[in-house]
Design a protein around this motif. Structure first.
Motif, PDB file in Angstrom:
ATOM      1  N   GLU A   1       0.829  -1.215   0.000  1.00  0.00           N
ATOM      2  CA  GLU A   1       0.000   0.000   0.000  1.00  0.00           C
ATOM      3  C   GLU A   1       0.863   1.265   0.000  1.00  0.00           C
ATOM      4  OE1 GLU A   1      -3.363   0.518  -0.215  1.00  0.00           O
ATOM      5  OE2 GLU A   1      -3.599  -1.639  -0.553  1.00  0.00           O
ATOM      6  N   ALA A   2       2.065   1.174   0.598  1.00  0.00           N
ATOM      7  CA  ALA A   2       2.978   2.315   0.651  1.00  0.00           C
ATOM      8  C   ALA A   2       3.822   2.421  -0.623  1.00  0.00           C
ATOM      9  CB  ALA A   2       3.895   2.194   1.874  1.00  0.00           C
ATOM     10  N   ASN A   3       3.497   1.601  -1.613  1.00  0.00           N
ATOM     11  CA  ASN A   3       4.188   1.596  -2.911  1.00  0.00           C
ATOM     12  C   ASN A   3       5.665   1.208  -2.818  1.00  0.00           C
ATOM     13  OD1 ASN A   3       1.963   2.277  -4.597  1.00  0.00           O
ATOM     14  ND2 ASN A   3       2.121   4.385  -3.843  1.00  0.00           N
TER      15      ASN A   3
ATOM     16  N   LYS B   1      10.356  -5.938  -5.495  1.00  0.00           N
ATOM     17  CA  LYS B   1      11.672  -6.584  -5.333  1.00  0.00           C
ATOM     18  C   LYS B   1      12.182  -6.379  -3.906  1.00  0.00           C
ATOM     19  CE  LYS B   1      15.223  -8.760  -7.042  1.00  0.00           C
ATOM     20  NZ  LYS B   1      15.137 -10.196  -7.180  1.00  0.00           N
ATOM     21  N   GLU B   2      11.990  -5.197  -3.349  1.00  0.00           N
ATOM     22  CA  GLU B   2      12.379  -4.917  -1.962  1.00  0.00           C
ATOM     23  C   GLU B   2      11.566  -5.776  -1.000  1.00  0.00           C
ATOM     24  OE1 GLU B   2      14.077  -3.573   1.441  1.00  0.00           O
ATOM     25  OE2 GLU B   2      14.800  -3.179  -0.584  1.00  0.00           O
ATOM     26  N   ILE B   3      10.281  -5.919  -1.295  1.00  0.00           N
ATOM     27  CA  ILE B   3       9.413  -6.744  -0.451  1.00  0.00           C
ATOM     28  C   ILE B   3       9.868  -8.202  -0.501  1.00  0.00           C
ATOM     29  CG2 ILE B   3       7.052  -7.615  -0.180  1.00  0.00           C
ATOM     30  CD1 ILE B   3       6.113  -4.808  -1.159  1.00  0.00           C
ATOM     31  N   GLN B   4      10.183  -8.682  -1.696  1.00  0.00           N
ATOM     32  CA  GLN B   4      10.669 -10.054  -1.854  1.00  0.00           C
ATOM     33  C   GLN B   4      11.897 -10.302  -0.982  1.00  0.00           C
ATOM     34  OE1 GLN B   4      12.710 -10.774  -5.511  1.00  0.00           O
ATOM     35  NE2 GLN B   4      13.501 -12.709  -4.748  1.00  0.00           N
ATOM     36  N   GLU B   5      12.849  -9.372  -1.030  1.00  0.00           N
ATOM     37  CA  GLU B   5      14.073  -9.517  -0.243  1.00  0.00           C
ATOM     38  C   GLU B   5      13.772  -9.466   1.258  1.00  0.00           C
ATOM     39  OE1 GLU B   5      16.802  -6.573  -1.721  1.00  0.00           O
ATOM     40  OE2 GLU B   5      16.869  -7.504  -3.711  1.00  0.00           O
ATOM     41  N   ARG B   6      12.884  -8.571   1.639  1.00  0.00           N
ATOM     42  CA  ARG B   6      12.533  -8.427   3.056  1.00  0.00           C
ATOM     43  C   ARG B   6      11.889  -9.696   3.605  1.00  0.00           C
ATOM     44  NH1 ARG B   6      11.367  -2.983   5.102  1.00  0.00           N
ATOM     45  NH2 ARG B   6      11.235  -3.279   7.314  1.00  0.00           N
TER      46      ARG B   6
END
Length: 118
Positions: A65-67, A71-76
């Protein structure tokens, strides 16, 4: 409260930055967190099945939702393959895509209106 816990266990406490930690600062087991969470939920009017994993899903949904880039989400999340992330959270990204289309549509309407008004 956390400060008091740290101070009380100062000789033994090592702050490892865990959200759910033992008196020594090490991570609690998922089972211990789940049991405590169920006990807390019993004392509320919340009528939902919530597990420790629900926090991970909520955190990820808020990142989307925060855009935050997928790819960053995947790594996190520690997913080795971005398709795993996309498969699980595709419904959320579809909402954002629709939102992007709606914004672009509004932008283009504004431009065309300005062209005709000139």
């Amino acid at each position: 409260m956390l400060g008091a816990l740290k101070k009380e266990n100062e000789p033994f406490y090592k702050d490892n930055g865990f959200i759910f930690a033992t008196n020594e600062g090490y991570p609690k087991t998922i089972k211990a967190v789940a049991i405590r969470l169920q006990r807390v939920l019993k004392n509320t009017s919340i009528d939902k099945h919530i597990t420790p994993h629900s926090f991970r899903h909520t955190h990820t949904s808020l990142l989307i939702e925060a855009n935050v880039h997928i790819k960053e989400i995947q790594e996190r999340l520690g997913h080795s393959d971005i398709n795993t992330t996309m498969d699980i959270y595709a419904h959320m990204t579809k909402n954002l895509k629709k939102e992007a289309v709606d914004k672009f549509h509004g932008f283009m309407l504004g431009i065309s209106k300005n062209l005709y008004d000139s």
